[in-house]
Design a protein around this motif. Structure first.
Motif, mmCIF file in Angstrom:
data_model
loop_
_atom_site.group_PDB
_atom_site.id
_atom_site.type_symbol
_atom_site.label_atom_id
_atom_site.label_comp_id
_atom_site.label_asym_id
_atom_site.label_seq_id
_atom_site.Cartn_x
_atom_site.Cartn_y
_atom_site.Cartn_z
ATOM 1 N N ASP A 16 38.028 -6.614 -143.787
ATOM 2 C CA ASP A 16 36.830 -6.084 -143.929
ATOM 3 C C ASP A 16 35.810 -7.052 -142.964
ATOM 4 O O ASP A 16 34.855 -6.243 -142.354
ATOM 5 N N ASP A 17 35.888 -8.227 -142.811
ATOM 6 C CA ASP A 17 35.325 -8.810 -141.855
ATOM 7 C C ASP A 17 35.219 -8.209 -140.442
ATOM 8 O O ASP A 17 34.111 -8.125 -139.628
ATOM 9 N N LEU A 18 36.384 -7.605 -140.095
ATOM 10 C CA LEU A 18 36.396 -6.936 -138.521
ATOM 11 C C LEU A 18 35.690 -5.789 -138.535
ATOM 12 O O LEU A 18 34.986 -5.689 -137.764
ATOM 13 N N ARG A 19 35.516 -5.086 -139.611
ATOM 14 C CA ARG A 19 34.953 -3.625 -139.777
ATOM 15 C C ARG A 19 33.440 -4.030 -139.694
ATOM 16 O O ARG A 19 32.406 -3.261 -139.071
ATOM 17 N N LEU A 20 33.185 -4.965 -140.473
ATOM 18 C CA LEU A 20 31.549 -5.409 -140.477
ATOM 19 C C LEU A 20 30.928 -5.754 -139.406
ATOM 20 O O LEU A 20 30.063 -5.401 -138.880
ATOM 21 N N LEU A 22 32.013 -5.476 -136.224
ATOM 22 C CA LEU A 22 32.202 -4.390 -135.177
ATOM 23 C C LEU A 22 30.955 -3.325 -135.412
ATOM 24 O O LEU A 22 30.445 -2.944 -134.766
ATOM 25 N N GLY A 23 30.674 -3.058 -136.827
ATOM 26 C CA GLY A 23 30.066 -1.993 -136.967
ATOM 27 C C GLY A 23 28.622 -2.638 -136.827
ATOM 28 O O GLY A 23 27.499 -1.930 -135.860
ATOM 29 N N LEU A 24 28.007 -3.976 -137.082
ATOM 30 C CA LEU A 24 26.921 -4.336 -136.757
ATOM 31 C C LEU A 24 26.728 -4.835 -135.323
ATOM 32 O O LEU A 24 25.580 -4.568 -134.643
ATOM 33 N N GLY A 25 27.980 -5.066 -134.526
ATOM 34 C CA GLY A 25 27.843 -5.361 -133.355
ATOM 35 C C GLY A 25 27.551 -3.902 -132.474
ATOM 36 O O GLY A 25 26.833 -4.012 -131.512
ATOM 37 N N ALA A 26 27.919 -2.769 -132.789
ATOM 38 C CA ALA A 26 27.776 -1.358 -132.174
ATOM 39 C C ALA A 26 26.079 -1.315 -132.473
ATOM 40 O O ALA A 26 25.526 -1.062 -131.474
ATOM 41 N N VAL A 27 25.560 -1.379 -133.588
ATOM 42 C CA VAL A 27 24.278 -1.247 -133.735
ATOM 43 C C VAL A 27 23.491 -2.051 -132.764
ATOM 44 O O VAL A 27 22.450 -1.482 -132.227
ATOM 45 N N ALA A 28 23.743 -3.208 -132.972
ATOM 46 C CA ALA A 28 23.003 -4.455 -132.200
ATOM 47 C C ALA A 28 22.884 -3.959 -130.711
ATOM 48 O O ALA A 28 22.030 -4.024 -130.052
ATOM 49 N N THR A 29 24.261 -3.594 -130.106
ATOM 50 C CA THR A 29 24.231 -3.366 -128.753
ATOM 51 C C THR A 29 23.548 -2.048 -128.226
ATOM 52 O O THR A 29 22.884 -2.187 -127.222
ATOM 53 N N ILE A 30 23.391 -0.838 -129.162
ATOM 54 C CA ILE A 30 22.456 0.159 -129.185
ATOM 55 C C ILE A 30 21.040 -0.379 -128.816
ATOM 56 O O ILE A 30 20.527 0.144 -127.850
ATOM 57 N N PHE A 31 20.566 -1.177 -129.759
ATOM 58 C CA PHE A 31 19.390 -1.664 -129.701
ATOM 59 C C PHE A 31 19.067 -2.187 -128.335
ATOM 60 O O PHE A 31 18.086 -2.166 -127.831
ATOM 61 N N MET A 32 19.896 -3.222 -127.983
ATOM 62 C CA MET A 32 19.802 -3.755 -126.707
ATOM 63 C C MET A 32 19.851 -3.098 -125.667
ATOM 64 O O MET A 32 18.952 -3.170 -124.577
ATOM 65 N N ALA A 33 20.761 -1.971 -125.610
ATOM 66 C CA ALA A 33 20.542 -0.722 -124.584
ATOM 67 C C ALA A 33 19.199 -0.156 -124.543
ATOM 68 O O ALA A 33 18.404 -0.017 -123.490
ATOM 69 N N LEU A 34 18.601 0.101 -125.529
ATOM 70 C CA LEU A 34 17.400 0.691 -125.638
ATOM 71 C C LEU A 34 16.250 -0.208 -125.306
ATOM 72 O O LEU A 34 15.330 0.078 -124.603
ATOM 73 N N ARG A 35 16.475 -1.521 -125.570
ATOM 74 C CA ARG A 35 15.191 -2.516 -124.972
ATOM 75 C C ARG A 35 15.239 -2.443 -123.625
ATOM 76 O O ARG A 35 14.433 -2.756 -123.034
ATOM 77 N N VAL A 36 16.576 -2.574 -122.947
ATOM 78 C CA VAL A 36 16.504 -2.520 -121.622
ATOM 79 C C VAL A 36 15.974 -1.383 -120.856
ATOM 80 O O VAL A 36 15.197 -1.352 -120.023
ATOM 81 N N TYR A 37 16.269 0.045 -121.546
ATOM 82 C CA TYR A 37 15.637 0.991 -120.943
ATOM 83 C C TYR A 37 14.126 1.097 -120.989
ATOM 84 O O TYR A 37 13.507 1.359 -120.139
ATOM 85 N N VAL A 38 13.868 0.605 -122.219
ATOM 86 C CA VAL A 38 12.041 0.498 -122.576
ATOM 87 C C VAL A 38 11.540 -0.198 -121.496
ATOM 88 O O VAL A 38 10.604 -0.126 -120.787
ATOM 89 N N ILE A 62 30.825 -12.550 -127.396
ATOM 90 C CA ILE A 62 31.977 -13.510 -127.003
ATOM 91 C C ILE A 62 32.584 -14.148 -128.447
ATOM 92 O O ILE A 62 33.644 -14.143 -128.677
ATOM 93 N N THR A 63 31.466 -14.324 -129.246
ATOM 94 C CA THR A 63 31.861 -14.907 -130.584
ATOM 95 C C THR A 63 32.413 -14.141 -131.419
ATOM 96 O O THR A 63 33.620 -14.235 -131.914
ATOM 97 N N GLN A 64 32.094 -12.646 -131.313
ATOM 98 C CA GLN A 64 32.909 -11.615 -132.153
ATOM 99 C C GLN A 64 33.940 -11.352 -131.665
ATOM 100 O O GLN A 64 35.184 -11.046 -132.284
ATOM 101 N N THR A 65 34.165 -11.225 -130.259
ATOM 102 C CA THR A 65 35.590 -10.928 -129.563
ATOM 103 C C THR A 65 36.680 -11.916 -129.904
ATOM 104 O O THR A 65 37.699 -11.660 -130.622
ATOM 105 N N GLU A 254 28.554 -13.604 -139.044
ATOM 106 C CA GLU A 254 28.391 -12.568 -137.848
ATOM 107 C C GLU A 254 27.352 -11.576 -138.421
ATOM 108 O O GLU A 254 26.516 -11.098 -137.570
ATOM 109 N N VAL A 255 27.054 -11.752 -139.602
ATOM 110 C CA VAL A 255 25.930 -11.003 -140.201
ATOM 111 C C VAL A 255 24.506 -11.466 -139.792
ATOM 112 O O VAL A 255 23.660 -10.846 -139.345
ATOM 113 N N GLU A 256 24.498 -12.701 -139.890
ATOM 114 C CA GLU A 256 23.474 -13.595 -139.476
ATOM 115 C C GLU A 256 23.131 -13.278 -137.915
ATOM 116 O O GLU A 256 21.880 -13.127 -137.490
#
Length: 381
Positions: A16-20, A22-38, A62-65, A254-256
Protein backbone atom coordinates in the motif's frame (compact mmCIF):
# COMPACT_ATOMS: atom_id res chain seq x y z
CA UNK A 1 6.15 -13.92 -10.98
CA UNK A 2 4.99 -11.35 -8.43
CA UNK A 3 7.05 -9.08 -6.24
CA UNK A 4 6.42 -11.33 -3.23
CA UNK A 5 8.10 -14.22 -5.06
CA UNK A 6 11.14 -12.21 -6.04
CA UNK A 7 11.36 -10.34 -2.73
CA UNK A 8 10.25 -12.60 0.13
CA UNK A 9 10.36 -9.79 2.70
CA UNK A 10 7.90 -7.70 0.67
CA UNK A 11 4.50 -7.47 2.34
CA UNK A 12 2.54 -6.06 5.26
CA UNK A 13 1.98 -2.33 4.83
CA UNK A 14 4.64 -2.19 2.14
CA UNK A 15 2.47 -2.75 -0.98
CA UNK A 16 0.00 0.00 0.00
CA UNK A 17 2.85 2.39 0.80
CA UNK A 18 4.46 1.65 -2.56
CA UNK A 19 1.27 2.25 -4.58
CA UNK A 20 0.45 5.44 -2.67
CA UNK A 21 3.94 6.89 -3.07
CA UNK A 22 4.22 6.10 -6.77
CA UNK A 23 0.72 7.44 -7.45
CA UNK A 24 1.34 10.76 -5.69
CA UNK A 25 4.79 10.95 -7.23
CA UNK A 26 3.35 10.58 -10.73
CA UNK A 27 0.85 13.40 -10.12
CA UNK A 28 3.54 15.67 -8.67
CA UNK A 29 5.88 14.94 -11.58
CA UNK A 30 3.18 15.88 -14.10
CA UNK A 31 2.60 19.17 -12.29
CA UNK A 32 6.32 19.88 -12.20
CA UNK A 33 6.57 19.25 -15.96
CA UNK A 34 3.65 21.64 -16.51
CA UNK A 35 5.39 24.27 -14.36
CA UNK A 36 8.51 24.01 -16.49
CA UNK A 37 6.39 24.32 -19.64
CA UNK A 38 4.61 27.41 -18.29
CA UNK A 39 7.93 29.00 -17.36
CA UNK A 40 9.49 28.33 -20.77
CA UNK A 41 6.52 28.93 -23.06
CA UNK A 42 3.98 31.12 -21.23
CA UNK A 43 5.77 33.67 -19.02
CA UNK A 44 9.13 34.35 -17.40
CA UNK A 45 8.02 34.69 -13.81
CA UNK A 46 8.65 32.47 -10.81
CA UNK A 47 12.14 31.30 -11.76
CA UNK A 48 13.50 31.19 -8.21
CA UNK A 49 10.52 29.29 -6.85
CA UNK A 50 10.67 26.86 -9.78
CA UNK A 51 14.36 26.13 -9.16
CA UNK A 52 13.70 25.41 -5.49
CA UNK A 53 10.72 23.25 -6.45
CA UNK A 54 12.82 21.22 -8.88
CA UNK A 55 15.48 20.69 -6.20
CA UNK A 56 12.77 19.55 -3.75
CA UNK A 57 11.29 17.26 -6.43
CA UNK A 58 14.74 15.78 -7.15
CA UNK A 59 15.39 14.88 -3.51
CA UNK A 60 11.85 13.59 -3.09
CA UNK A 61 12.30 11.31 -6.11
CA UNK A 62 15.52 9.98 -4.61
CA UNK A 63 13.74 9.44 -1.29
CA UNK A 64 10.89 7.62 -3.01
CA UNK A 65 13.31 5.47 -5.01
CA UNK A 66 15.17 4.25 -1.95
CA UNK A 67 11.84 3.93 -0.16
CA UNK A 68 10.63 1.50 -2.82
CA UNK A 69 13.85 -0.51 -2.48
CA UNK A 70 13.37 -0.53 1.32
CA UNK A 71 9.79 -1.76 0.90
CA UNK A 72 10.96 -4.59 -1.33
CA UNK A 73 13.38 -5.61 1.43
CA UNK A 74 10.93 -5.50 4.31
CA UNK A 75 9.91 -1.91 5.15
CA UNK A 76 6.28 -2.10 6.25
CA UNK A 77 6.40 -5.85 6.93
CA UNK A 78 6.73 -7.53 10.31
CA UNK A 79 10.20 -7.67 11.79
CA UNK A 80 10.12 -11.44 12.31
CA UNK A 81 9.41 -12.03 8.60
CA UNK A 82 12.21 -9.70 7.55
CA UNK A 83 14.59 -11.51 9.87
CA UNK A 84 13.50 -14.99 8.74
CA UNK A 85 13.99 -14.13 5.05
CA UNK A 86 17.53 -12.91 5.69
CA UNK A 87 16.76 -9.35 4.48
CA UNK A 88 17.34 -7.55 7.76
CA UNK A 89 20.69 -6.09 6.64
CA UNK A 90 19.24 -4.76 3.36
CA UNK A 91 16.19 -3.44 5.18
CA UNK A 92 18.34 -1.50 7.65
CA UNK A 93 20.72 -0.11 5.02
CA UNK A 94 18.11 1.10 2.51
CA UNK A 95 15.72 2.36 5.18
CA UNK A 96 18.34 4.62 6.76
CA UNK A 97 19.41 5.87 3.32
CA UNK A 98 15.75 6.72 2.71
CA UNK A 99 15.62 8.57 6.02
CA UNK A 100 18.76 10.53 5.08
CA UNK A 101 17.29 11.87 1.82
CA UNK A 102 13.88 12.36 3.40
CA UNK A 103 15.40 14.67 5.99
CA UNK A 104 16.84 16.77 3.14
CA UNK A 105 13.72 16.76 0.96
CA UNK A 106 11.35 17.97 3.68
CA UNK A 107 13.01 21.35 4.50
CA UNK A 108 13.79 22.05 0.83
CA UNK A 109 10.10 21.59 0.07
CA UNK A 110 9.24 24.19 2.70
CA UNK A 111 11.79 26.60 1.20
CA UNK A 112 10.26 26.07 -2.26
CA UNK A 113 6.77 26.96 -0.99
CA UNK A 114 8.11 30.01 0.84
CA UNK A 115 9.96 31.14 -2.30
CA UNK A 116 6.79 30.88 -4.37
CA UNK A 117 4.74 32.85 -1.83
CA UNK A 118 7.47 35.50 -1.61
CA UNK A 119 7.32 35.96 -5.37
CA UNK A 120 3.54 36.01 -5.24
CA UNK A 121 3.51 38.59 -2.44
CA UNK A 122 6.41 40.52 -4.00
CA UNK A 123 6.65 43.82 -2.07
CA UNK A 124 2.97 43.78 -1.12
CA UNK A 125 3.42 43.10 2.59
CA UNK A 126 6.86 43.35 4.17
CA UNK A 127 5.82 41.48 7.34
CA UNK A 128 4.58 38.51 5.32
CA UNK A 129 7.78 38.52 3.28
CA UNK A 130 9.93 38.50 6.42
CA UNK A 131 7.88 35.71 7.99
CA UNK A 132 8.27 33.56 4.87
CA UNK A 133 12.03 34.11 4.85
CA UNK A 134 12.09 33.15 8.54
CA UNK A 135 10.14 29.95 7.84
CA UNK A 136 12.61 28.97 5.12
CA UNK A 137 15.70 29.71 7.23
CA UNK A 138 14.36 28.00 10.37
CA UNK A 139 13.49 24.80 8.50
CA UNK A 140 16.93 24.59 6.90
CA UNK A 141 18.86 25.40 10.09
CA UNK A 142 17.01 23.00 12.39
CA UNK A 143 16.99 20.14 9.88
CA UNK A 144 20.75 20.16 9.34
CA UNK A 145 21.37 18.21 12.61
CA UNK A 146 18.53 15.85 11.70
CA UNK A 147 20.18 15.00 8.37
CA UNK A 148 23.40 13.80 10.00
CA UNK A 149 22.13 12.64 13.38
CA UNK A 150 20.99 9.27 12.03
CA UNK A 151 24.55 8.31 11.10
CA UNK A 152 25.85 8.86 14.63
CA UNK A 153 23.35 6.69 16.49
CA UNK A 154 25.71 3.74 16.57
CA UNK A 155 29.31 3.17 17.57
CA UNK A 156 30.83 2.30 15.18
CA UNK A 157 28.57 4.06 12.61
CA UNK A 158 28.39 1.02 10.29
CA UNK A 159 26.60 -0.86 13.05
CA UNK A 160 23.52 1.08 11.92
CA UNK A 161 22.91 -1.43 9.11
CA UNK A 162 24.61 -4.45 10.70
CA UNK A 163 21.94 -6.80 12.13
CA UNK A 164 24.45 -8.34 14.54
CA UNK A 165 25.50 -5.02 16.10
CA UNK A 166 22.16 -3.36 16.78
CA UNK A 167 22.89 -3.44 20.50
CA UNK A 168 25.56 -0.77 19.82
CA UNK A 169 22.92 1.70 18.60
CA UNK A 170 20.82 4.15 20.61
CA UNK A 171 18.01 5.69 18.56
CA UNK A 172 16.42 7.69 21.36
CA UNK A 173 18.24 10.99 20.70
CA UNK A 174 17.37 10.87 17.01
CA UNK A 175 13.72 10.04 17.69
CA UNK A 176 13.33 12.79 20.26
CA UNK A 177 14.85 15.32 17.87
CA UNK A 178 12.48 14.03 15.19
CA UNK A 179 9.58 15.04 17.44
CA UNK A 180 10.92 18.59 17.50
CA UNK A 181 11.62 19.04 13.78
CA UNK A 182 8.40 17.19 12.93
CA UNK A 183 6.37 19.64 14.99
CA UNK A 184 8.26 22.50 13.31
CA UNK A 185 7.45 21.05 9.88
CA UNK A 186 3.76 20.69 10.74
CA UNK A 187 3.50 24.30 11.95
CA UNK A 188 5.38 25.49 8.85
CA UNK A 189 3.07 23.57 6.51
CA UNK A 190 -0.04 24.96 8.15
CA UNK A 191 1.31 28.53 8.10
CA UNK A 192 2.33 28.25 4.45
CA UNK A 193 -1.16 26.96 3.64
CA UNK A 194 -3.01 29.70 5.52
CA UNK A 195 -0.96 32.74 4.49
CA UNK A 196 -2.17 32.73 0.83
CA UNK A 197 -5.71 33.23 2.11
CA UNK A 198 -4.66 36.51 3.73
CA UNK A 199 -3.11 37.59 0.42
CA UNK A 200 -6.24 36.82 -1.59
CA UNK A 201 -8.78 38.16 0.93
CA UNK A 202 -8.33 41.89 0.11
CA UNK A 203 -8.64 41.37 -3.66
CA UNK A 204 -11.85 42.49 -5.34
CA UNK A 205 -12.44 39.36 -7.35
CA UNK A 206 -15.33 36.96 -7.82
CA UNK A 207 -16.10 35.22 -4.55
CA UNK A 208 -16.12 31.76 -6.13
CA UNK A 209 -12.69 32.39 -7.59
CA UNK A 210 -11.36 33.73 -4.30
CA UNK A 211 -12.55 30.73 -2.29
CA UNK A 212 -11.49 28.30 -5.00
CA UNK A 213 -7.95 29.66 -5.13
CA UNK A 214 -7.81 29.84 -1.33
CA UNK A 215 -8.72 26.15 -1.16
CA UNK A 216 -6.24 25.09 -3.83
CA UNK A 217 -3.39 27.11 -2.36
CA UNK A 218 -4.36 25.95 1.13
CA UNK A 219 -4.08 22.25 0.32
CA UNK A 220 -0.73 22.38 2.06
CA UNK A 221 -2.67 22.02 5.31
CA UNK A 222 -2.99 18.32 4.42
CA UNK A 223 0.80 18.17 4.36
CA UNK A 224 0.75 19.66 7.84
CA UNK A 225 -1.64 16.94 9.01
CA UNK A 226 0.62 14.30 7.44
CA UNK A 227 3.61 15.82 9.23
CA UNK A 228 1.81 15.47 12.56
CA UNK A 229 1.04 11.79 11.93
CA UNK A 230 4.54 10.88 10.71
CA UNK A 231 6.06 12.71 13.70
CA UNK A 232 3.92 10.59 16.02
CA UNK A 233 4.87 7.46 14.04
CA UNK A 234 8.58 8.11 14.66
CA UNK A 235 8.08 6.34 18.00
CA UNK A 236 7.80 3.04 16.11
CA UNK A 237 11.57 3.13 15.57
CA UNK A 238 11.88 2.21 19.26
CA UNK A 239 9.17 -0.47 19.18
CA UNK A 240 9.62 -4.24 19.16
CA UNK A 241 8.36 -4.44 15.57
CA UNK A 242 10.12 -1.43 13.98
CA UNK A 243 9.99 -2.53 10.34
CA UNK A 244 6.19 -2.82 10.44
CA UNK A 245 5.65 0.39 12.43
CA UNK A 246 8.05 2.45 10.34
CA UNK A 247 5.82 1.63 7.37
CA UNK A 248 3.31 4.08 8.88
CA UNK A 249 6.02 6.72 9.29
CA UNK A 250 7.13 6.28 5.68
CA UNK A 251 3.56 6.39 4.33
CA UNK A 252 2.75 9.72 5.92
CA UNK A 253 6.21 11.06 5.14
CA UNK A 254 5.75 10.47 1.42
CA UNK A 255 2.26 12.01 1.60
CA UNK A 256 3.77 15.10 3.20
CA UNK A 257 6.53 15.39 0.59
CA UNK A 258 4.36 14.91 -2.49
CA UNK A 259 1.38 16.97 -1.30
CA UNK A 260 3.68 19.95 -0.71
CA UNK A 261 4.94 19.72 -4.31
CA UNK A 262 1.45 19.25 -5.75
CA UNK A 263 -0.21 22.06 -3.80
CA UNK A 264 2.53 24.58 -4.65
CA UNK A 265 2.36 23.68 -8.34
CA UNK A 266 -1.36 24.29 -8.88
CA UNK A 267 -1.27 28.14 -8.99
CA UNK A 268 1.72 28.42 -11.38
CA UNK A 269 0.06 26.16 -13.98
CA UNK A 270 -3.22 28.06 -13.80
CA UNK A 271 -2.69 29.69 -17.26
CA UNK A 272 -3.05 26.26 -18.89
CA UNK A 273 -6.43 25.59 -17.28
CA UNK A 274 -7.79 29.14 -17.27
CA UNK A 275 -9.51 28.88 -20.70
CA UNK A 276 -11.59 26.01 -19.32
CA UNK A 277 -12.79 28.00 -16.31
CA UNK A 278 -13.17 31.53 -17.62
CA UNK A 279 -16.57 32.10 -16.05
CA UNK A 280 -15.03 31.64 -12.61
CA UNK A 281 -12.16 34.09 -13.01
CA UNK A 282 -13.91 37.35 -13.80
CA UNK A 283 -13.47 40.01 -11.15
CA UNK A 284 -16.48 41.70 -9.62
CA UNK A 285 -15.45 45.01 -11.19
CA UNK A 286 -15.15 43.54 -14.66
CA UNK A 287 -18.55 41.86 -14.48
CA UNK A 288 -20.29 45.11 -13.50
CA UNK A 289 -18.50 47.68 -15.63
CA UNK A 290 -15.72 47.73 -18.24
CA UNK A 291 -12.25 48.17 -16.76
CA UNK A 292 -10.48 51.32 -17.87
CA UNK A 293 -6.87 50.56 -18.72
CA UNK A 294 -4.57 53.53 -19.15
CA UNK A 295 -2.32 53.73 -22.14
CA UNK A 296 1.43 53.93 -21.73
CA UNK A 297 3.98 54.98 -24.25
CA UNK A 298 7.47 53.54 -24.39
CA UNK A 299 8.63 55.95 -21.67
CA UNK A 300 5.88 55.05 -19.24
CA UNK A 301 3.82 58.24 -19.64
CA UNK A 302 0.07 58.07 -19.10
CA UNK A 303 -2.25 58.21 -22.08
CA UNK A 304 -6.00 58.36 -22.57
CA UNK A 305 -8.47 55.89 -21.07
CA UNK A 306 -9.76 52.99 -23.07
CA UNK A 307 -12.56 54.04 -25.39
CA UNK A 308 -11.15 57.52 -26.17
CA UNK A 309 -10.37 58.78 -29.69
CA UNK A 310 -6.71 57.82 -29.44
CA UNK A 311 -5.57 55.27 -32.01
CA UNK A 312 -3.03 53.60 -29.70
CA UNK A 313 -4.10 50.18 -28.41
CA UNK A 314 -3.95 49.67 -24.64
CA UNK A 315 -1.88 46.85 -23.19
CA UNK A 316 -3.77 43.76 -22.08
CA UNK A 317 -2.52 42.22 -18.87
CA UNK A 318 -2.97 38.47 -18.83
CA UNK A 319 -0.40 37.10 -16.41
CA UNK A 320 -1.33 34.78 -13.58
CA UNK A 321 0.58 34.72 -10.30
CA UNK A 322 3.28 36.57 -12.16
CA UNK A 323 3.31 40.36 -11.89
CA UNK A 324 6.19 41.67 -9.83
CA UNK A 325 5.49 44.82 -7.87
CA UNK A 326 7.73 47.77 -8.56
CA UNK A 327 10.31 49.52 -6.45
CA UNK A 328 10.72 53.23 -6.81
CA UNK A 329 8.36 53.63 -9.77
CA UNK A 330 7.07 57.11 -10.44
CA UNK A 331 3.46 58.05 -10.05
CA UNK A 332 2.97 57.80 -13.79
CA UNK A 333 3.28 54.05 -13.58
CA UNK A 334 1.15 53.53 -10.49
CA UNK A 335 -1.79 51.74 -12.13
CA UNK A 336 0.46 48.89 -13.20
CA UNK A 337 3.46 49.20 -10.93
CA UNK A 338 1.50 48.71 -7.73
CA UNK A 339 -0.29 45.59 -8.90
CA UNK A 340 0.47 42.55 -6.81
CA UNK A 341 1.16 39.22 -8.44
CA UNK A 342 -1.91 37.68 -6.85
CA UNK A 343 -4.14 40.46 -8.19
CA UNK A 344 -3.09 39.64 -11.72
CA UNK A 345 -5.17 36.47 -11.59
CA UNK A 346 -8.20 38.54 -12.47
CA UNK A 347 -6.74 40.36 -15.48
CA UNK A 348 -7.33 38.65 -18.77
CA UNK A 349 -9.00 39.01 -22.12
CA UNK A 350 -10.61 36.28 -24.17
CA UNK A 351 -10.75 37.94 -27.56
CA UNK A 352 -7.61 39.97 -28.20
CA UNK A 353 -4.19 38.40 -28.79
CA UNK A 354 -1.38 40.08 -26.97
CA UNK A 355 2.34 40.56 -27.36
CA UNK A 356 5.04 41.01 -24.73
CA UNK A 357 5.34 44.53 -23.32
CA UNK A 358 7.66 46.17 -20.86
CA UNK A 359 6.44 48.99 -18.69
CA UNK A 360 9.33 51.25 -17.74
CA UNK A 361 9.52 53.80 -14.99
CA UNK A 362 8.84 57.44 -15.61
CA UNK A 363 12.42 58.29 -16.59
CA UNK A 364 12.69 55.35 -18.96
CA UNK A 365 14.85 53.20 -16.68
CA UNK A 366 13.74 49.59 -16.12
CA UNK A 367 13.33 49.98 -12.37
CA UNK A 368 10.06 48.13 -12.42
CA UNK A 369 8.61 45.94 -15.12
CA UNK A 370 5.61 43.86 -15.98
CA UNK A 371 6.04 41.30 -18.69
CA UNK A 372 2.78 40.48 -20.41
CA UNK A 373 2.00 36.85 -21.17
CA UNK A 374 2.21 35.91 -24.83
CA UNK A 375 0.59 32.54 -24.32
CA UNK A 376 -2.45 33.46 -26.40
CA UNK A 377 -0.33 34.55 -29.32
CA UNK A 378 0.84 30.98 -29.63
CA UNK A 379 -2.64 29.66 -29.19
CA UNK A 380 -3.99 31.84 -32.01
CA UNK A 381 -1.06 31.21 -34.33
Amino acid sequence: MGLSDRYPAYGGRGPDDLRLGLGLGAVATIFMALRVYVRLRVNKFGTTALIWSLVAWFFTVITQTFGVISILHGLGNHFTIVEETGQLGNYLLFTWITVFFFNMAIPIGKVAVAAFLIEMNSQGNLKIRRSLVAIAVINIVFNIPQVFLAWFQCSPPNALWNPNEQDKCDHRTSVHYTYFVGALAAVSDIYLAVIPVTMLAPLRIDRKLKWGLSFLMGCGVFAGAAAIVRTWAASYILSEDPSYGVGTLFRWGEVEEWVVLISMSIPPVWPLFRPLTTRFIKSAGMSNSPRQYMQYNQYGSRGAPLGSTSNAAPPIITTTISISSTKGVSAAADPVGTSSSAESITRYDEEEPETPHTVLSGNGDPEGWVEMSHYKNRRHS
